[in-house]
Write a protein that holds these residues in place. Sequence first.
Motif, mmCIF file in Angstrom:
data_model
loop_
_atom_site.group_PDB
_atom_site.id
_atom_site.type_symbol
_atom_site.label_atom_id
_atom_site.label_comp_id
_atom_site.label_asym_id
_atom_site.label_seq_id
_atom_site.Cartn_x
_atom_site.Cartn_y
_atom_site.Cartn_z
ATOM 1 N N GLY A 192 -8.213 -33.763 23.196
ATOM 2 C CA GLY A 192 -9.175 -33.001 23.970
ATOM 3 C C GLY A 192 -8.663 -31.665 24.447
ATOM 4 N N SER A 193 -7.350 -31.480 24.462
ATOM 5 C CA SER A 193 -6.767 -30.219 24.934
ATOM 6 C C SER A 193 -6.294 -29.333 23.793
ATOM 7 C CB SER A 193 -5.585 -30.511 25.864
ATOM 8 O OG SER A 193 -4.572 -31.234 25.177
ATOM 9 N N LEU A 194 -6.580 -29.724 22.551
ATOM 10 C CA LEU A 194 -6.160 -28.943 21.385
ATOM 11 C C LEU A 194 -7.374 -28.407 20.646
ATOM 12 C CD1 LEU A 194 -3.342 -31.223 19.905
ATOM 13 C CD2 LEU A 194 -3.090 -29.264 21.437
ATOM 14 N N ALA A 195 -7.188 -27.244 20.023
ATOM 15 C CA ALA A 195 -8.262 -26.638 19.234
ATOM 16 C C ALA A 195 -7.638 -25.659 18.252
ATOM 17 C CB ALA A 195 -9.262 -25.906 20.139
ATOM 18 N N PRO A 196 -8.269 -25.462 17.093
ATOM 19 C CA PRO A 196 -7.770 -24.448 16.155
ATOM 20 C C PRO A 196 -7.689 -23.081 16.814
ATOM 21 C CG PRO A 196 -9.397 -25.851 15.089
ATOM 22 C CD PRO A 196 -9.416 -26.211 16.547
ATOM 23 N N GLY A 197 -6.617 -22.357 16.502
ATOM 24 C CA GLY A 197 -6.402 -21.037 17.082
ATOM 25 C C GLY A 197 -5.432 -21.026 18.243
ATOM 26 N N MET A 198 -5.091 -22.199 18.794
ATOM 27 C CA MET A 198 -4.146 -22.244 19.906
ATOM 28 C C MET A 198 -2.752 -21.872 19.406
ATOM 29 S SD MET A 198 -5.402 -25.645 22.004
ATOM 30 C CE MET A 198 -4.169 -25.388 23.267
ATOM 31 N N SER A 199 -2.030 -21.111 20.225
ATOM 32 C CA SER A 199 -0.702 -20.648 19.833
ATOM 33 C C SER A 199 0.345 -21.712 20.098
ATOM 34 C CB SER A 199 -0.346 -19.367 20.588
ATOM 35 O OG SER A 199 -0.325 -19.604 21.985
ATOM 36 N N LEU A 200 1.444 -21.616 19.355
ATOM 37 C CA LEU A 200 2.557 -22.548 19.517
ATOM 38 C C LEU A 200 3.846 -21.849 19.155
ATOM 39 C CD1 LEU A 200 3.496 -23.522 16.422
ATOM 40 C CD2 LEU A 200 1.388 -24.818 16.582
ATOM 41 N N THR A 201 4.954 -22.466 19.567
ATOM 42 C CA THR A 201 6.288 -21.976 19.261
ATOM 43 C C THR A 201 7.060 -23.094 18.575
ATOM 44 O OG1 THR A 201 6.266 -20.524 21.190
ATOM 45 C CG2 THR A 201 8.395 -20.985 20.202
ATOM 46 N N ALA A 202 7.775 -22.753 17.517
ATOM 47 C CA ALA A 202 8.568 -23.746 16.786
ATOM 48 C C ALA A 202 10.012 -23.270 16.687
ATOM 49 C CB ALA A 202 7.994 -23.974 15.390
ATOM 50 N N THR A 203 10.937 -24.200 16.827
ATOM 51 C CA THR A 203 12.366 -23.893 16.715
ATOM 52 C C THR A 203 13.013 -24.871 15.752
ATOM 53 O OG1 THR A 203 12.881 -25.306 18.625
ATOM 54 C CG2 THR A 203 12.490 -22.965 19.054
ATOM 55 N N SER A 204 14.175 -24.450 15.228
ATOM 56 C CA SER A 204 14.908 -25.283 14.279
ATOM 57 C C SER A 204 16.389 -25.226 14.595
ATOM 58 C CB SER A 204 14.665 -24.802 12.845
ATOM 59 O OG SER A 204 15.540 -25.450 11.938
ATOM 60 N N ALA A 205 17.067 -26.342 14.369
ATOM 61 C CA ALA A 205 18.514 -26.379 14.580
ATOM 62 C C ALA A 205 19.230 -25.424 13.641
ATOM 63 C CB ALA A 205 19.029 -27.804 14.383
ATOM 64 N N ALA A 206 18.605 -25.062 12.527
ATOM 65 C CA ALA A 206 19.229 -24.131 11.593
ATOM 66 C C ALA A 206 19.335 -22.728 12.172
ATOM 67 C CB ALA A 206 18.448 -24.098 10.279
ATOM 68 N N TYR A 207 18.409 -22.374 13.076
ATOM 69 C CA TYR A 207 18.407 -21.053 13.713
ATOM 70 C C TYR A 207 18.259 -21.251 15.222
ATOM 71 C CZ TYR A 207 17.282 -19.851 8.895
ATOM 72 O OH TYR A 207 17.289 -19.754 7.525
ATOM 73 N N PRO A 208 19.332 -21.673 15.898
ATOM 74 C CA PRO A 208 19.224 -22.034 17.325
ATOM 75 C C PRO A 208 18.825 -20.886 18.226
ATOM 76 C CG PRO A 208 21.532 -21.953 16.616
ATOM 77 C CD PRO A 208 20.701 -21.842 15.388
ATOM 78 N N GLU A 209 19.043 -19.657 17.813
ATOM 79 C CA GLU A 209 18.716 -18.509 18.664
ATOM 80 C C GLU A 209 17.335 -17.938 18.371
ATOM 81 O OE1 GLU A 209 20.709 -17.709 21.099
ATOM 82 O OE2 GLU A 209 22.163 -19.219 20.466
ATOM 83 N N ALA A 210 16.652 -18.486 17.381
ATOM 84 C CA ALA A 210 15.361 -17.911 16.961
ATOM 85 C C ALA A 210 14.219 -18.859 17.300
ATOM 86 C CB ALA A 210 15.373 -17.620 15.464
ATOM 87 N N SER A 211 13.061 -18.276 17.538
ATOM 88 C CA SER A 211 11.838 -19.054 17.713
ATOM 89 C C SER A 211 10.760 -18.435 16.823
ATOM 90 C CB SER A 211 11.390 -19.063 19.180
ATOM 91 O OG SER A 211 11.112 -17.755 19.629
ATOM 92 N N PHE A 212 9.893 -19.265 16.295
ATOM 93 C CA PHE A 212 8.881 -18.845 15.336
ATOM 94 C C PHE A 212 7.502 -19.104 15.940
ATOM 95 C CE2 PHE A 212 12.718 -20.036 13.166
ATOM 96 C CZ PHE A 212 12.931 -19.011 12.262
ATOM 97 N N GLN A 213 6.665 -18.075 15.899
ATOM 98 C CA GLN A 213 5.346 -18.150 16.505
ATOM 99 C C GLN A 213 4.313 -18.529 15.452
ATOM 100 O OE1 GLN A 213 5.352 -17.778 19.860
ATOM 101 N NE2 GLN A 213 7.554 -17.405 19.591
ATOM 102 N N GLY A 214 3.329 -19.302 15.863
ATOM 103 C CA GLY A 214 2.259 -19.691 14.955
ATOM 104 C C GLY A 214 1.033 -20.105 15.732
ATOM 105 N N GLU A 215 0.057 -20.654 15.017
ATOM 106 C CA GLU A 215 -1.149 -21.146 15.675
ATOM 107 C C GLU A 215 -1.698 -22.331 14.901
ATOM 108 O OE1 GLU A 215 -4.730 -18.426 13.851
ATOM 109 O OE2 GLU A 215 -3.763 -17.740 15.695
#
Length: 355
Positions: A192-215
């Motif tokens: 109920g709190s999710l919908a297409p178009g909502m932004s998110l952030t993803a991280t990976s142990a391969a790049y600990p200093e980086a974050s990747f933005q998406g939706e």
Amino acid sequence: MLFGLSLASPLLAQTPTAREPTAVIASRVEQARWSDPLEALGTLKSDESVTISATVTETIQSLEFEGGEHVEAGDVLVRLSNDQAQADLRAAKALRDQRQAQVDRLSQLQQRNLGTRAEAEDSRAQLRQAQAEVEALQAQLEDYTIQAPFSGVVGFRQVSAGTLVSPGTELATLDQLDRMKLDFQVPATALGSLAPGMSLTATSAAYPEASFQGEIAAISPRVDSVTRSASVRAILDNPERQLRPGMLMEVTVARRQRETLVIPEAALIPEGERHYVLVIQEGEDGKTVERRRVRVGERRPGEAEVLEGLTAGDLIVNHGAERVRDGDAVRLLGITDDETSVRELLRANRDAGDA
């Protein structure tokens, strides 16, 4: 004779000395962007992915890639030996030319009333059949040249020149990495709190200093009856092609994004279910603190959302609140912000005292 101290005694004339202001460090109440995070684990997939294989049985004449390089749509990847196909095509073209000559000859005879109409129609039908055979062989000849169906990064080759391949034999892989699909599971209670178009952030142990933005791109219409969870697909931009298919990503979805008042969590003084802060007030005799009740909303590491009790710009005690009471005078050592921490302010004041 009265024993004791007279009213003129110097001991009674002394008054208590005023209490020195307590040193504290403060923070400003800020209006900031806030969201309720939903955390999950996801797996990356290519935006487009295909396994390159042959559609005919033939030996490889040449390979036009080594593996790992970027190719454009239409680039030739593999050439198969096509000598037999070329010979069949030449024979079909010769037959077509023969049928064309026969049609021309019968047409001339018919114009001079020396040939029948049936013979002319039959020759034209044979010409159309020969032309269709040429076109079919030309289409089949294209199968001997394998091209990239879209732009992407080609994988390591699995065969060498001279290898006999057949339909379904894997030659290489091709992945489009400029954008990535990120699939993850969320509890059904969070749908109920999710919908297409909502932004998110993803991280990976391969790049600990980086974050990747998406939706979020899509939410599955079905809920797993065993796990009571639903699949969610997000899209991440990957211009530098750092991300790879199959990588595990930690996902944080920003739900209910809003502007709200934010304070350091260390400034809160809990008493049962209530929370208080010490607000620094500027008076004629200096700075004093006012104990004020606040209503706290959501929290995130090191910060708390304030729903009631404060306004943007208020100065509150962030460090040293345990030594101060309501109405006490305070001495401000500094104000923390994004670039200045409590530790840095304490060190700076200690160094200034030593000097």
